[in-house]
Design a protein around this motif. Structure first.
Motif, short mmCIF file in Angstrom:
data_model
loop_
_atom_site.label_atom_id
_atom_site.label_comp_id
_atom_site.label_asym_id
_atom_site.label_seq_id
_atom_site.Cartn_x
_atom_site.Cartn_y
_atom_site.Cartn_z
N PRO A 167 0.81 -1.23 0.00
CA PRO A 167 0.00 0.00 0.00
C PRO A 167 0.84 1.27 0.00
N ILE A 168 2.05 1.22 0.56
CA ILE A 168 2.89 2.43 0.60
C ILE A 168 3.32 2.81 -0.80
N LYS A 169 3.76 1.83 -1.55
CA LYS A 169 4.19 2.11 -2.92
C LYS A 169 3.00 2.47 -3.80
N THR A 170 1.85 1.86 -3.54
CA THR A 170 0.66 2.19 -4.31
C THR A 170 0.26 3.64 -4.09
N ALA A 171 0.45 4.13 -2.87
CA ALA A 171 0.10 5.53 -2.57
C ALA A 171 0.99 6.51 -3.32
N GLN A 172 2.14 6.04 -3.84
CA GLN A 172 3.03 6.92 -4.59
C GLN A 172 2.56 7.14 -6.02
N GLY A 173 1.50 6.43 -6.44
CA GLY A 173 0.96 6.70 -7.77
C GLY A 173 0.84 5.52 -8.69
N SER A 174 1.37 4.33 -8.32
CA SER A 174 1.26 3.16 -9.19
C SER A 174 0.92 1.94 -8.35
N LEU A 175 0.02 1.12 -8.86
CA LEU A 175 -0.41 -0.07 -8.14
C LEU A 175 0.76 -1.04 -7.99
N SER A 176 1.01 -1.47 -6.76
CA SER A 176 2.09 -2.43 -6.47
C SER A 176 1.44 -3.74 -6.03
N LEU A 177 1.30 -4.65 -6.96
CA LEU A 177 0.71 -5.96 -6.70
C LEU A 177 1.51 -6.99 -7.48
N LYS A 178 2.22 -7.85 -6.77
CA LYS A 178 3.08 -8.84 -7.42
C LYS A 178 2.75 -10.24 -6.94
N ALA A 179 2.95 -11.20 -7.84
CA ALA A 179 2.68 -12.60 -7.55
C ALA A 179 3.98 -13.38 -7.51
N TYR A 180 4.13 -14.23 -6.50
CA TYR A 180 5.36 -15.00 -6.33
C TYR A 180 5.04 -16.47 -6.12
#
Length: 369
Positions: A167-180
């Motif tokens: 959520p912190i990186k998403t708040a910077q303007g780009s969705l941060s959702l990664k699959a591992y």
């Protein structure tokens, strides 16, 4: 982080097994939780997952879950539901794990999951487990808890993945959702439970090949795309200009602080390994000196016509010291690598904005002159 109730509970099997799905014990946000998913061999394929397709509704549910229950570094988790189509994993729904503490003794996690899955099945929604998701705090997700949890899922359900939402990186303007997913080499090591330095070296396991990232495609219906287009047209101009904000000190400072903490942990592990190496070297010297003294004594006894000393088990007299856990060091190195990647991405974006701002400022100066 608040203490949570450990969810390593037994799997409850209902009376009517054919009509009622069996739930998966929940992976809690405690660092020691290790979920034990229910195997579904009839829904697995031999081919690995090459791509993940996520419904936009699932992404919104994950974001909403964190906004409602996540606070600061609090981790929220939930179950991913969907199906496997050839080498593509389609995630069509999800539901969260409710937060509860040890005081909530009356809460039955297994019963909660059974009721959720029954409800989804009654309304004809995909109810097959395909993995789990969790939030992260500034990219701090590479841990032994995630490794154990994902191994349990991937061992029982071959195509299962873990979605990590930042959520912190998403708040910077780009969705941060990664699959591992865990790599096949690491899966073999976890199955054999051989985490010794020799075992990891033989399998060529390093921090760079412990996890594999699977590409994600977010799918929306045409009606949702039209709605998003209308919402974008109605959005305020000031909101669009937030991406041009040049301030980055808070995010960068926190990321560097977390990076330094992990580097300190790595330094402590290096000190432990150096101590282990010194102890091994010291023991080898003592063993060599003992064998020399024993050989000299036998030579003297032989000259005196006496029988040699009885044979002794050297391995019992000089027990080798236990090596420090290698897997923890690899996880720390993997987390350091993740922090460095995040800092590199963040600083690259800010440098681009600064160069753009400098060019705009120079252009305005030329116009005024």
């Amino acid at each position: 982080m608040a203490d949570r109730k450990d969810s390593a509970s037994a799997i409850a099997v209902p009376e009517d097994e054919e009509s009622t799905p069996t739930p998966i014990p929940t992976p809690t946000s405690t660092p020691t939780s290790t979920p034990t998913p229910t195997p579904t061999p009839s829904n697995t394929l031999d081919s690995p997952v090459k791509q993940i397709q996520i419904e936009g509704l699932v992404v919104l549910k994950i974001i909403k879950h964190y906004q409602e229950e996540g606070q600061g570094n609090e981790v929220v988790q939930g179950v991913l539901l969907g199906l496997v189509v050839e080498d593509r994993l389609e995630i069509t729904n999800c539901f969260p794990f409710p937060q509860h503490t040890e005081d909530d003794a009356d809460f039955d996690e297994v019963q909660y999951q059974m009721e959720m899955m029954r409800s989804l099945r009654h309304v004809n929604i995909d109810h097959l487990h395909v993995g789990w998701y969790q939030s992260t705090y500034y990219g701090s997700f590479v841990s032994r808890a995630l490794l154990d949890s994902q191994f349990s899922y991937q061992h029982a359900i071959e195509e299962s993945v873990v979605l990590v939402y930042d959520p912190i990186k998403t708040a910077q303007g780009s969705l941060s959702l990664k699959a591992y997913r865990l790599t096949p080499k690491l899966m073999e090591i976890c199955k054999e439970k051989d985490f010794t330095p020799e075992g990891l070296k033989k399998a060529s396991i390093g921090f760079e090949n412990m996890f594999e990232e699977v590409p994600i495609v977010i799918k929306n219906s045409h009606l949702i795309n039209v709605l998003m287009w209308e919402m974008e047209q109605k959005s305020a101009v000031s909101d669009k200009q937030e991406l041009l904000n040049l301030s980055s000190s808070n995010h960068l400072e926190k990321s560097l602080q977390l990076l330094m903490d992990r580097v300190d942990d790595m330094s402590q592990d290096i000190v432990k390994y150096n101590t282990f190496s010194r102890n091994v070297s010291k023991q080898q010297q003592q063993k060599h000196q003992y064998l020399q003294r024993r050989q000299q004594e036998n030579t003297q006894r032989q000259t005196r016509g006496e029988p040699p000393l009885p044979e002794e088990d050297i391995s019992k007299m000089f027990k080798p010291p236990q090596p420090p856990p290698r897997m923890d060091t690899l996880l720390i190195a993997g987390q350091i690598n993740t922090y460095c990647q995040h800092i590199n991405e963040f600083t690259s974006q800010n440098l681009a904005k600064m160069f753009m701002a400098e060019a705009l400022q120079g252009h305005n100066v030329l116009k005024k002159s």
